[in-house]
Write a protein that holds these residues in place. Sequence first.
Motif, PDB file in Angstrom:
ATOM      1  N   SER A 134       0.831  -1.207   0.000  1.00 33.66           N
ATOM      2  CA  SER A 134       0.000   0.000   0.000  1.00 33.66           C
ATOM      3  C   SER A 134       0.868   1.260   0.000  1.00 33.66           C
ATOM      4  N   TRP A 135       2.028   1.195   0.631  1.00 34.90           N
ATOM      5  CA  TRP A 135       2.983   2.314   0.655  1.00 34.90           C
ATOM      6  C   TRP A 135       3.439   2.626  -0.771  1.00 34.90           C
ATOM      7  N   ASP A 136       3.828   1.566  -1.494  1.00 34.81           N
ATOM      8  CA  ASP A 136       4.398   1.752  -2.831  1.00 34.81           C
ATOM      9  C   ASP A 136       3.354   2.039  -3.900  1.00 34.81           C
ATOM     10  N   THR A 137       2.188   1.410  -3.821  1.00 34.81           N
ATOM     11  CA  THR A 137       1.209   1.552  -4.901  1.00 34.81           C
ATOM     12  C   THR A 137       0.161   2.632  -4.654  1.00 34.81           C
ATOM     13  N   MET A 138      -0.097   2.963  -3.397  1.00 28.72           N
ATOM     14  CA  MET A 138      -1.165   3.914  -3.095  1.00 28.72           C
ATOM     15  C   MET A 138      -0.692   5.097  -2.264  1.00 28.72           C
ATOM     16  N   ASP A 139       0.624   5.199  -2.055  1.00 26.85           N
ATOM     17  CA  ASP A 139       1.196   6.275  -1.252  1.00 26.85           C
ATOM     18  C   ASP A 139       0.575   6.315   0.150  1.00 26.85           C
ATOM     19  N   ASP A 140       0.262   5.143   0.687  1.00 21.32           N
ATOM     20  CA  ASP A 140      -0.348   5.003   2.009  1.00 21.32           C
ATOM     21  C   ASP A 140       0.723   5.168   3.075  1.00 21.32           C
ATOM     22  N   ARG A 141       0.603   6.200   3.903  1.00 23.80           N
ATOM     23  CA  ARG A 141       1.563   6.464   4.979  1.00 23.80           C
ATOM     24  C   ARG A 141       0.886   6.485   6.355  1.00 23.80           C
ATOM     25  N   GLU A 142      -0.426   6.287   6.394  1.00 22.52           N
ATOM     26  CA  GLU A 142      -1.176   6.511   7.631  1.00 22.52           C
ATOM     27  C   GLU A 142      -1.151   5.324   8.587  1.00 22.52           C
ATOM     28  N   ILE A 143      -0.883   5.654   9.834  1.00 20.41           N
ATOM     29  CA  ILE A 143      -1.119   4.740  10.949  1.00 20.41           C
ATOM     30  C   ILE A 143      -2.376   5.266  11.622  1.00 20.41           C
ATOM     31  N   ILE A 144      -3.369   4.419  11.778  1.00 25.48           N
ATOM     32  CA  ILE A 144      -4.578   4.813  12.496  1.00 25.48           C
ATOM     33  C   ILE A 144      -4.790   3.798  13.614  1.00 25.48           C
ATOM     34  N   CYS A 145      -4.934   4.306  14.819  1.00 24.08           N
ATOM     35  CA  CYS A 145      -5.041   3.448  16.003  1.00 24.08           C
ATOM     36  C   CYS A 145      -6.486   3.383  16.472  1.00 24.08           C
ATOM     37  N   TYR A 146      -6.830   2.205  16.965  1.00 24.02           N
ATOM     38  CA  TYR A 146      -8.160   2.072  17.557  1.00 24.02           C
ATOM     39  C   TYR A 146      -8.060   1.466  18.944  1.00 24.02           C
ATOM     40  N   VAL A 147      -8.985   1.884  19.779  1.00 19.48           N
ATOM     41  CA  VAL A 147      -9.103   1.333  21.115  1.00 19.48           C
ATOM     42  C   VAL A 147     -10.170   0.256  21.048  1.00 19.48           C
ATOM     43  N   TYR A 148      -9.894  -0.868  21.726  1.00 18.64           N
ATOM     44  CA  TYR A 148     -10.760  -2.041  21.667  1.00 18.64           C
ATOM     45  C   TYR A 148     -11.101  -2.483  23.082  1.00 18.64           C
ATOM     46  N   HIS A 149     -12.386  -2.693  23.334  1.00 16.57           N
ATOM     47  CA  HIS A 149     -12.832  -3.201  24.626  1.00 16.57           C
ATOM     48  C   HIS A 149     -12.991  -4.714  24.499  1.00 16.57           C
ATOM     49  N   PRO A 150     -12.107  -5.502  25.124  1.00 18.22           N
ATOM     50  CA  PRO A 150     -12.129  -6.949  24.927  1.00 18.22           C
ATOM     51  C   PRO A 150     -13.252  -7.685  25.650  1.00 18.22           C
ATOM     52  N   ASP A 151     -13.938  -7.017  26.565  1.00 16.83           N
ATOM     53  CA  ASP A 151     -14.896  -7.724  27.417  1.00 16.83           C
ATOM     54  C   ASP A 151     -16.362  -7.446  27.128  1.00 16.83           C
ATOM     55  N   GLU A 152     -16.675  -6.336  26.471  1.00 17.71           N
ATOM     56  CA  GLU A 152     -18.084  -6.007  26.288  1.00 17.71           C
ATOM     57  C   GLU A 152     -18.286  -4.993  25.182  1.00 17.71           C
ATOM     58  N   MET A 153     -19.531  -4.915  24.735  1.00 17.69           N
ATOM     59  CA  MET A 153     -19.941  -3.893  23.780  1.00 17.69           C
ATOM     60  C   MET A 153     -20.276  -2.637  24.577  1.00 17.69           C
ATOM     61  N   VAL A 154     -20.059  -1.499  23.965  1.00 19.25           N
ATOM     62  CA  VAL A 154     -20.361  -0.224  24.614  1.00 19.25           C
ATOM     63  C   VAL A 154     -21.216   0.612  23.667  1.00 19.25           C
ATOM     64  N   THR A 155     -21.852   1.621  24.213  1.00 19.23           N
ATOM     65  CA  THR A 155     -22.524   2.617  23.387  1.00 19.23           C
ATOM     66  C   THR A 155     -21.913   3.962  23.740  1.00 19.23           C
ATOM     67  N   GLY A 156     -21.828   4.826  22.772  1.00 10.76           N
ATOM     68  CA  GLY A 156     -21.161   6.109  22.964  1.00 10.76           C
ATOM     69  C   GLY A 156     -19.669   5.975  22.742  1.00 10.76           C
ATOM     70  N   SER A 157     -19.020   7.097  22.770  1.00 10.54           N
ATOM     71  CA  SER A 157     -17.572   7.117  22.541  1.00 10.54           C
ATOM     72  C   SER A 157     -16.825   6.498  23.709  1.00 10.54           C
ATOM     73  N   LEU A 158     -15.665   5.954  23.410  1.00 14.33           N
ATOM     74  CA  LEU A 158     -14.777   5.440  24.459  1.00 14.33           C
ATOM     75  C   LEU A 158     -13.868   6.547  25.005  1.00 14.33           C
ATOM     76  N   ALA A 159     -14.004   7.748  24.484  1.00  9.46           N
ATOM     77  CA  ALA A 159     -13.221   8.881  24.953  1.00  9.46           C
ATOM     78  C   ALA A 159     -13.540   9.158  26.417  1.00  9.46           C
ATOM     79  N   GLY A 160     -12.497   9.271  27.221  1.00  7.59           N
ATOM     80  CA  GLY A 160     -12.654   9.650  28.616  1.00  7.59           C
ATOM     81  C   GLY A 160     -13.252   8.594  29.531  1.00  7.59           C
ATOM     82  N   VAL A 161     -13.336   7.345  29.089  1.00  7.57           N
ATOM     83  CA  VAL A 161     -13.957   6.321  29.929  1.00  7.57           C
ATOM     84  C   VAL A 161     -13.116   5.953  31.145  1.00  7.57           C
ATOM     85  N   ALA A 162     -11.827   6.234  31.099  1.00  5.76           N
ATOM     86  CA  ALA A 162     -10.899   6.022  32.234  1.00  5.76           C
ATOM     87  C   ALA A 162     -10.913   4.598  32.756  1.00  5.76           C
ATOM     88  N   TYR A 163     -10.980   3.627  31.862  1.00  3.74           N
ATOM     89  CA  TYR A 163     -10.797   2.228  32.250  1.00  3.74           C
ATOM     90  C   TYR A 163     -10.119   1.451  31.154  1.00  3.74           C
TER      91      TYR A 163
END
Length: 163
Positions: A134-163
């Motif tokens: 993807s770097w060579d053919t599409m000039d893809d340089r982006e790293i995008i990170c995601y936060v994952y809750h391994p134990d349950e589904m949530v509603t709303g943003s995970l921003a500021g959940v402090a856990y």
Amino acid sequence: MSSSSPVLRAAALSSLAAGAAVVLSGCGVVTQILGGGDNNVFELNVGDCFIDSEMEAVLMGEGVTEVPLVDCAEPHDSEFFVAEDMPEGEYPGDEAVRAEADELCEGQAFTDFVGVPYEESLLLALPLTPTEQSWDTMDDREIICYVYHPDEMVTGSLAGVAY
């Protein structure tokens, strides 16, 4: 402070990292998505929410055109929280990309987003990174990170959940 033991966290992280590696290799072969819809895998944004297992299933398939994003008000277990482009130049190698992704995803950006340091959180931080293809053919340089809750589904943003 995390309610899971360090051993369980390490096992979960190893398992998820293996799954993410499969997902990431899938990103490298989806070159036909350039004309894709609103949920193009190369146009994911900070704040987009999704269900990790659904994302993995789609990205492991052939002919991916869209990824399964969900409204953050709906149940989900993952949310993109930071994105950064790597510098121009030749592909630096898998190890360098992985090191930069780890620093970005598990560092200050995680603390700022979640509200506690990565080491104290029960949430996991995982990256989608450019592949050499993807770097060579599409000039893809982006790293995008995601936060994952391994134990349950949530509603709303995970921003500021402090856990």
